[in-house]
Motif scaffolding. Structure first.
Motif, mmCIF file in Angstrom:
data_model
loop_
_atom_site.group_PDB
_atom_site.id
_atom_site.type_symbol
_atom_site.label_atom_id
_atom_site.label_comp_id
_atom_site.label_asym_id
_atom_site.label_seq_id
_atom_site.Cartn_x
_atom_site.Cartn_y
_atom_site.Cartn_z
ATOM 1 N N ARG A 157 0.857 -1.190 0.000
ATOM 2 C CA ARG A 157 0.000 0.000 0.000
ATOM 3 C C ARG A 157 0.894 1.241 0.000
ATOM 4 N NH1 ARG A 157 -3.952 -2.239 4.699
ATOM 5 N NH2 ARG A 157 -2.108 -3.504 5.118
ATOM 6 N N TYR A 158 1.479 1.500 -1.161
ATOM 7 C CA TYR A 158 2.525 2.515 -1.259
ATOM 8 C C TYR A 158 1.985 3.933 -1.082
ATOM 9 C CZ TYR A 158 4.824 -1.574 -3.222
ATOM 10 O OH TYR A 158 5.326 -2.834 -3.415
ATOM 11 N N ASN A 159 0.772 4.183 -1.532
ATOM 12 C CA ASN A 159 0.182 5.519 -1.336
ATOM 13 C C ASN A 159 0.035 5.843 0.151
ATOM 14 O OD1 ASN A 159 -0.300 7.040 -3.711
ATOM 15 N ND2 ASN A 159 -1.805 5.503 -4.379
ATOM 16 N N LYS A 160 -0.435 4.853 0.910
ATOM 17 C CA LYS A 160 -0.598 5.075 2.349
ATOM 18 C C LYS A 160 0.755 5.207 3.040
ATOM 19 C CE LYS A 160 -5.158 3.049 3.053
ATOM 20 N NZ LYS A 160 -5.980 2.137 3.885
ATOM 21 N N ALA A 161 1.726 4.397 2.618
ATOM 22 C CA ALA A 161 3.077 4.507 3.187
ATOM 23 C C ALA A 161 3.647 5.888 2.916
ATOM 24 C CB ALA A 161 3.985 3.433 2.591
ATOM 25 N N LEU A 162 3.418 6.385 1.707
ATOM 26 C CA LEU A 162 3.912 7.703 1.338
ATOM 27 C C LEU A 162 3.205 8.799 2.130
ATOM 28 C CD1 LEU A 162 5.881 9.075 -0.596
ATOM 29 C CD2 LEU A 162 4.032 9.204 -2.278
ATOM 30 N N GLY A 163 1.925 8.629 2.360
ATOM 31 C CA GLY A 163 1.177 9.614 3.135
ATOM 32 C C GLY A 163 1.703 9.743 4.552
ATOM 33 N N VAL A 164 1.935 8.609 5.194
ATOM 34 C CA VAL A 164 2.472 8.625 6.565
ATOM 35 C C VAL A 164 3.891 9.206 6.579
ATOM 36 C CG1 VAL A 164 3.104 7.209 8.549
ATOM 37 C CG2 VAL A 164 1.043 6.663 7.248
ATOM 38 N N SER A 165 4.707 8.821 5.578
ATOM 39 C CA SER A 165 6.089 9.315 5.507
ATOM 40 C C SER A 165 6.130 10.826 5.333
ATOM 41 C CB SER A 165 6.837 8.646 4.347
ATOM 42 O OG SER A 165 6.901 7.249 4.518
ATOM 43 N N ASN A 166 5.291 11.352 4.458
ATOM 44 C CA ASN A 166 5.265 12.799 4.225
ATOM 45 C C ASN A 166 4.793 13.559 5.462
ATOM 46 O OD1 ASN A 166 6.210 12.566 1.615
ATOM 47 N ND2 ASN A 166 4.165 12.484 0.696
ATOM 48 N N LEU A 167 3.808 12.994 6.159
ATOM 49 C CA LEU A 167 3.348 13.623 7.400
ATOM 50 C C LEU A 167 4.468 13.649 8.434
ATOM 51 C CD1 LEU A 167 1.094 14.803 9.163
ATOM 52 C CD2 LEU A 167 0.430 12.466 9.754
ATOM 53 N N MET A 168 5.193 12.541 8.519
ATOM 54 C CA MET A 168 6.314 12.490 9.462
ATOM 55 C C MET A 168 7.395 13.497 9.102
ATOM 56 S SD MET A 168 7.244 8.676 10.715
ATOM 57 C CE MET A 168 8.580 9.385 11.643
ATOM 58 N N LYS A 169 7.707 13.626 7.816
ATOM 59 C CA LYS A 169 8.741 14.570 7.381
ATOM 60 C C LYS A 169 8.379 15.997 7.796
ATOM 61 C CE LYS A 169 10.498 13.968 3.206
ATOM 62 N NZ LYS A 169 10.592 13.631 1.763
ATOM 63 N N ARG A 170 7.106 16.347 7.696
ATOM 64 C CA ARG A 170 6.684 17.694 8.117
ATOM 65 C C ARG A 170 6.822 17.870 9.621
ATOM 66 N NH1 ARG A 170 2.624 16.714 4.197
ATOM 67 N NH2 ARG A 170 1.074 16.195 5.795
ATOM 68 N N ARG A 171 6.467 16.829 10.364
ATOM 69 C CA ARG A 171 6.565 16.925 11.829
ATOM 70 C C ARG A 171 8.020 16.973 12.296
ATOM 71 N NH1 ARG A 171 2.977 12.718 14.967
ATOM 72 N NH2 ARG A 171 3.463 14.207 16.640
ATOM 73 N N LEU A 172 8.897 16.262 11.589
ATOM 74 C CA LEU A 172 10.310 16.240 11.970
ATOM 75 C C LEU A 172 11.015 17.564 11.703
ATOM 76 C CD1 LEU A 172 11.309 12.663 10.701
ATOM 77 C CD2 LEU A 172 11.064 13.399 13.078
ATOM 78 N N LEU A 173 10.399 18.440 10.922
ATOM 79 C CA LEU A 173 10.996 19.743 10.623
ATOM 80 C C LEU A 173 10.670 20.795 11.680
ATOM 81 C CD1 LEU A 173 10.424 19.981 6.757
ATOM 82 C CD2 LEU A 173 12.581 19.582 7.958
ATOM 83 N N GLU A 174 9.788 20.463 12.623
ATOM 84 C CA GLU A 174 9.426 21.422 13.665
ATOM 85 C C GLU A 174 10.644 21.795 14.504
ATOM 86 O OE1 GLU A 174 6.678 22.911 13.984
ATOM 87 O OE2 GLU A 174 5.117 21.706 13.030
ATOM 88 N N HIS A 175 10.707 23.060 14.943
ATOM 89 C CA HIS A 175 11.868 23.550 15.691
ATOM 90 C C HIS A 175 11.940 22.978 17.113
ATOM 91 C CE1 HIS A 175 13.167 26.451 12.674
ATOM 92 N NE2 HIS A 175 11.907 26.817 12.528
ATOM 93 N N PHE A 176 10.806 22.504 17.636
ATOM 94 C CA PHE A 176 10.803 22.040 19.026
ATOM 95 C C PHE A 176 10.997 20.528 19.147
ATOM 96 C CE2 PHE A 176 6.380 22.628 17.569
ATOM 97 C CZ PHE A 176 5.939 21.315 17.592
ATOM 98 N N ILE A 177 11.367 19.867 18.049
ATOM 99 C CA ILE A 177 11.563 18.417 18.080
ATOM 100 C C ILE A 177 12.711 18.069 19.022
ATOM 101 C CG2 ILE A 177 12.357 16.452 16.706
ATOM 102 C CD1 ILE A 177 9.417 17.227 16.378
#
Length: 686
Positions: free
Chosen positions: A498-518
């Protein structure tokens, strides 16, 4: 303010920075307490021979010295029934247990002989007949258990050390493991200790009752006073009671205990091959002086407390007698600190005692704290309350470091899930509750991959229902765990096509990992942003909103096909390791590359590949720590190889070989290089 009082406060604050603030020590203990509760619940649910174990020593007490070893005590709960009086046989209810009498008739105080009263079942490999009786030999027990431990865990420099099997794991962590017997009937020799505790009201009555309701242990080491004693005698160990006594110390007492340990290592035992003084003597000194010393244990009196403790040690060496805290008749200097060795040690200690407080400057650690105050007394303004102040980001990072050390055996995952409800209904402190939440997220993240491994024979309908259940488990893990836990869901989606779903979760994670307070252990956090965004949240919400950890792949479990070769190689080269860690920032980019490639979106997977390559080329260790550089370049090479960029993959694999080989994947790298070279050669021929 009096100069010595001020120096005491400065030393106290400095040692809190080195040893730990009250909050940090509480976090360390609560995390390990919860781990113990989990282990106990798991073993209660097992049907085979129940074993128990505990971490003892400095680490369990709350210290985090880099040079401290890891001490483990292990015992079986359903093999032997230990008694110290025949009348206790009335409590014997199982015919499946060996009955063992702890005989102290011909042994020194603090030692016993274990006489087997029944037909042997479990202890037969270490039995010795003597005077028409059968005893369990401590010497044979040590030898056999050392062989067992050495077979199960491949120590480096494995050897016997007292009652323990010792060795090094990962080249730097020294581990001591002792297989012992547990007994709930407290020995007669401790009656005076119980009376003394009640008389001096330390420990508090509730702690004393808790100690007496728990076990003590017999460890396989005898007195060296005679051959037969060394072969048959077992030493009584009160490690569990000692832990509880250390936990009752106020923070000044704990810091003074740490100060004694530092002085012992840095000064008394420095450059000494076979030291006479040990850390246990420092602990015993603290127990005696807390109980009967009538001292003012406060930060501005730390130096006087240290001096009185040190004076007590000198007096004990001078007398040649150092009484065990629990069994006062047990002179722990007997057959050890005697003769010329005692006189030499006494001269050394007297020299330090005559120096007075300047002797502390002989320690590099203590000197770094005291010298600035001594050289610029007017410029340094410290108060004892400062050590209790620890920033939100710093405190949470320390919590994260403790949680990462938790180890749950994957073979007991289902028993853990079964026990979660029971644990949730317990009365838990905030950090214990957080630890349980962390462990639950971890178990929910790995269990679906374990189930999938054994479910290939299921029919389509069952597989559909099973897959739905496993997705729900992974979604729950991502909701209650750290940001990183979401990646397990993405991995599962990728593995099941289910590559679309894997990509969706990965992209969401990439945005969260860019937060300054991580909050990630290798990445400096923006403390102001972290405080603004996170500090008012509960511990549970902090973990879900801002904490990031490396991704753990258990060896022997297939997560994604592209990394199986590396897992197999790590398992072969590091048989003691149960898992391999991948940097989360690299793995999320890998999934983005592979998912886009499987979906045929060329521009996206090339962009993700460029992002991953750029990360490895220009990162300064904040996102890809040095210990992960080898596997990170390997992952880039795998991505390039999958999409057919063979020349780039070859360069990445060669770069992986140049890194510190933390993951021990060199053979896998060479195998991949060989495969690419073969592919390139075949392409040229075509």
């Amino acid at each position: 303010m009096d100069h010595s009082l001020r120096l005491s406060e400065i030393l106290y604050v400095g040692l809190c920075a080195k040893i730990g603030t009250p909050t940090e020590v509480t976090i360390r203990r609560d995390v390990l307490d919860m781990e113990d509760m989990i282990e106990e619940n798991i073993h209660t649910g097992k049907h085979e021979c129940r074993g128990r174990g505990m971490l003892s020593g400095s680490r369990r007490e709350g210290f985090r010295f880099k040079t401290s070893d890891w001490d483990y005590m292990l015992w079986k709960c359903d093999r032997c029934f230990l008694i110290n009086d025949i009348s206790q046989l009335r409590d014997y209810v199982s015919s499946d247990l060996d009955i063992v009498l702890m005989d102290d008739t011909d042994t020194p105080p603090g030692f016993v002989r274990l006489q087997l009263l029944t037909r042997p079942r479990y202890a037969c490999f270490s039995l010795v007949p003597l005077n028409d009786r059968i005893y369990i030999s401590s010497l044979f027990w040590r030898q056999v258990t050392h062989e067992e431990f050495s077979r199960g865990i491949k120590y480096q420099n494995a050897h016997e050390h007292g009652p323990c099997s010792s060795g090094y794991l990962h080249e730097s962590i020294e581990v001591d493991r002792a297989l012992c017997f547990a007994c709930k009937y407290w020995p007669r020799g401790t009656n005076h200790w119980i009376e003394r505790c009640l008389r001096h009201k330390w420990p508090p009555a509730s702690v004393l009752e808790d100690i007496l309701n728990d076990n003590y242990h017999c460890v396989a080491i005898g007195s060296k006073s005679s051959t037969i004693a060394y072969t048959l005698d077992w030493r009584l160990s009160f490690s569990l009671a000692e832990q509880k006594l250390v936990f009752t110390m106020n923070h000044t007492q704990f810091i003074c205990y740490g100060l004694l340990k530092i002085f012992l290592k840095d000064v008394i035992n420095k450059n000494v091959e076979e030291p006479l003084m040990c850390s246990y003597f420092m602990k015993t000194t603290m127990f005696w002086l807390i109980q009967v010393g009538h001292m003012n244990w406060s930060p501005n009196n730390l130096l006087e407390c240290f001096c009185k403790c040190f004076k007590y040690l000198v007096q004990c060496v001078n007398r040649g007698k150092f009484a065990n805290f629990f069994i006062q008749q047990n002179n722990m200097f007997m057959n050890k600190i005697i003769g010329i060795a005692r006189e030499s040690l006494l001269d050394q200690l007297n020299q330090y005692y005559r120096m007075g407080l300047p002797c502390l400057l002989l320690s590099s650690i203590l000197r770094s704290i005291l010298e600035p105050a001594l050289s610029r007394p007017c410029r340094i303004q410290f108060t004892a309350g400062m050590c209790h102040e620890i920033g939100c980001a710093c405190k949470d990072l320390r919590t994260l470091e403790e949680l990462k050390e938790i180890h749950l055996e994957k073979c007991y995952l289902f028993l853990f899930l079964k026990s979660v409800v029971t644990l949730l209904n317990s009365s838990l402190s905030p950090y214990k509750s957080l630890t349980l939440q962390w462990c639950t997220a971890d178990v929910l993240a790995v269990t679906p991959f374990v189930i999938v491994k054994y479910s290939s024979h299921y029919k389509n309908k069952h597989m559909y229902n099973l897959g739905k259940m496993l997705c729900n488990m992974l979604k729950l893990s991502s909701r209650i765990g750290t940001i990183s836990h979401s990646l397990y869901l993405a991995l599962y989606y990728y593995r099941t096509g289910r590559y679309n779903k894997a990509l969706g979760v990965s992209n969401l994670m990439k945005r969260r990992l860019l937060e300054h307070f991580i909050l990630y252990y290798a990445k400096p956090v923006d403390r102001n942003r972290y405080s603004e965004e996170i500090s008012n949240l509960s511990l549970s919400r902090k973990m879900k909103a801002a904490w990031v950890v490396d991704i753990k792949f258990y060896l022997g479990i297939q997560y994604i096909e592209e990394l199986i070769l590396e897992q197999e190689e790590t398992k072969l080269k590091s048989p003691n390791d149960e898992a391999i860690l991948y940097p989360v920032f690299v793995l999320v980019e890998m999934l983005s590359v592979l998912s886009n490639y499987r979906l045929g979106t060329g521009s996206q997977y090339l962009q993700s590949l460029t992002d991953l390559h750029t990360l490895l080329l220009y990162d300064d260790g904040r996102y890809v720590p040095t210990k992960h550089r080898d596997i990170s370049w390997q992952i880039l090479g795998i991505c390039q190889q999958v999409i057919g960029e063979f020349h780039g993959a070859l360069q990445s694999y060669q770069e992986s070989l140049k890194q510190d080989p933390q993951h021990k994947i060199q053979r896998a790298t060479h195998a991949r290089i060989y495969h690419i070279q073969h592919q390139l050669s075949r392409n040229q021929r075509v």
